[in-house]
Design a protein around this motif. Structure first.
Motif, PDB file in Angstrom:
ATOM      1  N   LEU A   6       0.821  -1.211   0.000  1.00 48.47           N
ATOM      2  CA  LEU A   6       0.000   0.000   0.000  1.00 48.47           C
ATOM      3  C   LEU A   6       0.856   1.263   0.000  1.00 48.47           C
ATOM      4  CD1 LEU A   6      -2.992   0.856   0.080  1.00 48.47           C
ATOM      5  CD2 LEU A   6      -2.743   1.095   2.553  1.00 48.47           C
ATOM      6  N   GLU A   7       1.977   1.237   0.710  1.00 50.45           N
ATOM      7  CA  GLU A   7       2.790   2.448   0.803  1.00 50.45           C
ATOM      8  C   GLU A   7       3.425   2.830  -0.538  1.00 50.45           C
ATOM      9  OE1 GLU A   7       5.351  -0.964   2.479  1.00 50.45           O
ATOM     10  OE2 GLU A   7       3.255  -0.283   2.563  1.00 50.45           O
ATOM     11  N   LYS A  60      -5.656  11.834   5.824  1.00 47.40           N
ATOM     12  CA  LYS A  60      -5.201  10.677   6.594  1.00 47.40           C
ATOM     13  C   LYS A  60      -4.527   9.633   5.716  1.00 47.40           C
ATOM     14  CE  LYS A  60      -8.836  11.142  10.109  1.00 47.40           C
ATOM     15  NZ  LYS A  60     -10.071  10.527  10.671  1.00 47.40           N
ATOM     16  N   LEU A  61      -4.996   9.519   4.472  1.00 50.95           N
ATOM     17  CA  LEU A  61      -4.470   8.487   3.581  1.00 50.95           C
ATOM     18  C   LEU A  61      -3.105   8.832   2.990  1.00 50.95           C
ATOM     19  CD1 LEU A  61      -7.474   7.255   1.385  1.00 50.95           C
ATOM     20  CD2 LEU A  61      -6.073   5.867   2.914  1.00 50.95           C
ATOM     21  N   PRO A  98      -0.190  10.047   3.821  1.00 54.47           N
ATOM     22  CA  PRO A  98       1.078   9.543   4.365  1.00 54.47           C
ATOM     23  C   PRO A  98       1.247   8.032   4.237  1.00 54.47           C
ATOM     24  CG  PRO A  98      -0.031  11.009   5.922  1.00 54.47           C
ATOM     25  CD  PRO A  98      -1.025  10.677   4.870  1.00 54.47           C
ATOM     26  N   LEU A  99       0.159   7.316   3.941  1.00 49.76           N
ATOM     27  CA  LEU A  99       0.201   5.862   3.887  1.00 49.76           C
ATOM     28  C   LEU A  99       0.334   5.335   2.459  1.00 49.76           C
ATOM     29  CD1 LEU A  99      -2.710   5.223   6.424  1.00 49.76           C
ATOM     30  CD2 LEU A  99      -0.255   5.404   6.898  1.00 49.76           C
ATOM     31  N   LEU A 100       0.368   6.228   1.471  1.00 51.65           N
ATOM     32  CA  LEU A 100       0.401   5.851   0.063  1.00 51.65           C
ATOM     33  C   LEU A 100       1.608   6.480  -0.624  1.00 51.65           C
ATOM     34  CD1 LEU A 100      -3.324   6.729  -0.791  1.00 51.65           C
ATOM     35  CD2 LEU A 100      -2.447   4.465  -0.161  1.00 51.65           C
ATOM     36  N   ARG A 101       1.866   6.044  -1.849  1.00 53.82           N
ATOM     37  CA  ARG A 101       2.861   6.758  -2.659  1.00 53.82           C
ATOM     38  C   ARG A 101       2.373   8.167  -2.945  1.00 53.82           C
ATOM     39  NH1 ARG A 101       6.883   5.185  -6.186  1.00 53.82           N
ATOM     40  NH2 ARG A 101       6.206   3.007  -6.171  1.00 53.82           N
ATOM     41  N   LEU A 150      -8.774   0.742   5.394  1.00 53.12           N
ATOM     42  CA  LEU A 150      -8.462   2.088   5.850  1.00 53.12           C
ATOM     43  C   LEU A 150      -9.633   3.039   5.624  1.00 53.12           C
ATOM     44  CD1 LEU A 150      -4.781   2.612   4.651  1.00 53.12           C
ATOM     45  CD2 LEU A 150      -5.583   2.470   7.009  1.00 53.12           C
TER      46      LEU A 150
END
Length: 271
Positions: free
Chosen positions: A157-158, A182-183, A185-188, A262
């Motif tokens: 996911l990152e 929120k999303l 920082p957790l993704l490219r 998420l």
């Protein structure tokens, strides 16, 4: 084109989407986005939208007069054949208004409630995407010949590039922005294309790892959802549910489930 029991429906959808795309592309005034009054650009876009839907429904009805229709611009008939056409004559209206290329014509055919054919034409890209249930997803474009589509290999996911869309109701947009905040920082990274049908085709073509959006209608989803699934992507809504106005999610097998979780945790579906 795919040879299947639904080939005639596919050919008809192709022809209708192609003609509507040409109408919208060639009929768009060059100065549309800078018209003198605030109302006139929107009026012109609405007229083009309605004209494209009438073209599509008229052509299909000439060949299949007993089928049903569900269209963004008001087409709503039940029909008697078990086939219903789900039509978005202009997906990406604001892009079209501003002269951005990311807009599309989306046509799906449902048989007894299940989508069996989907066609998305993206005129300014010169690309056409289509799928028949069980027959894979295919596209034509600047490349030579017809290309079978496959979503990207599974990525963590990152490392995922994910697209989304935002509603035009201020309160809803504010909540969607919170979810995106929120999303990120957790993704490219996150993209915002402006056409759900194009985003779903880009998942199918391997240009995106995932896509999600709240507030979509059946005509936004029907064709692109089938194309994405036939290219190997997973699609759904909230966990255990189908895509709906609450939430639509699509992604590669490695991205779909963690992204869906998420979005549920972040309350992406909340009113």
């Amino acid at each position: 084109m795919t040879d299947s029991p639904h080939s005639d429906l596919l050919k008809l959808a192709h022809e209708a989407a192609r003609r509507a795309g040409e109408l919208l592309r060639d009929g768009r005034p060059a100065d549309l986005a800078v018209a003198a009054t605030k109302s006139s650009p929107i009026d012109v876009v609405t007229e083009m939208d309605i004209a494209a839907e009438r073209l599509i429904t008229g052509l299909i009805a000439d060949h299949r007069p007993d089928d049903g229709f569900l269209g963004e611009e008001g087409a709503a008939t039940e029909g008697t054949t078990g086939i219903r056409w789900v039509i978005d004559p202009l997906d990406g209206t604001v892009n079209y208004l501003y002269g951005l290329p990311t807009w599309s014509v989306s046509i799906a055919a449902e048989e007894h409630g299940e989508t069996v054919v989907g066609v998305v034409v993206i005129p300014m890209r010169g690309e056409t995407y289509h799928a028949v249930r069980g027959g894979g997803a295919w596209a034509t474009g600047a490349w030579e010949g017809e290309r079978r589509l496959a979503c990207r290999p599974a990525a963590p996911l990152e490392q995922a590039l994910v697209s989304t869309g935002f509603n035009y109701v201020t309160e809803v947009r504010a909540h969607q922005a919170e979810v995106a905040h929120k999303l990120i920082p957790l993704l490219r990274d996150i993209r915002r294309g402006g056409s759900a049908a194009v985003d779903l085709c880009d998942v199918a073509a391997g240009r995106l790892d995932g896509y999600y959006e709240r507030g979509l209608h059946p005509w936004d989803l029907a064709a692109g959802d089938l194309i994405a699934r036939e290219a190997g992507a997973l699609t759904g809504g909230r966990p255990g549910e189908r895509p709906s106005r609450d939430l639509a999610v699509a992604g590669t097998p490695g991205v779909f489930e963690p992204l869906q979780r998420l979005l549920e945790d972040f309350g992406a579906w909340h009113d």
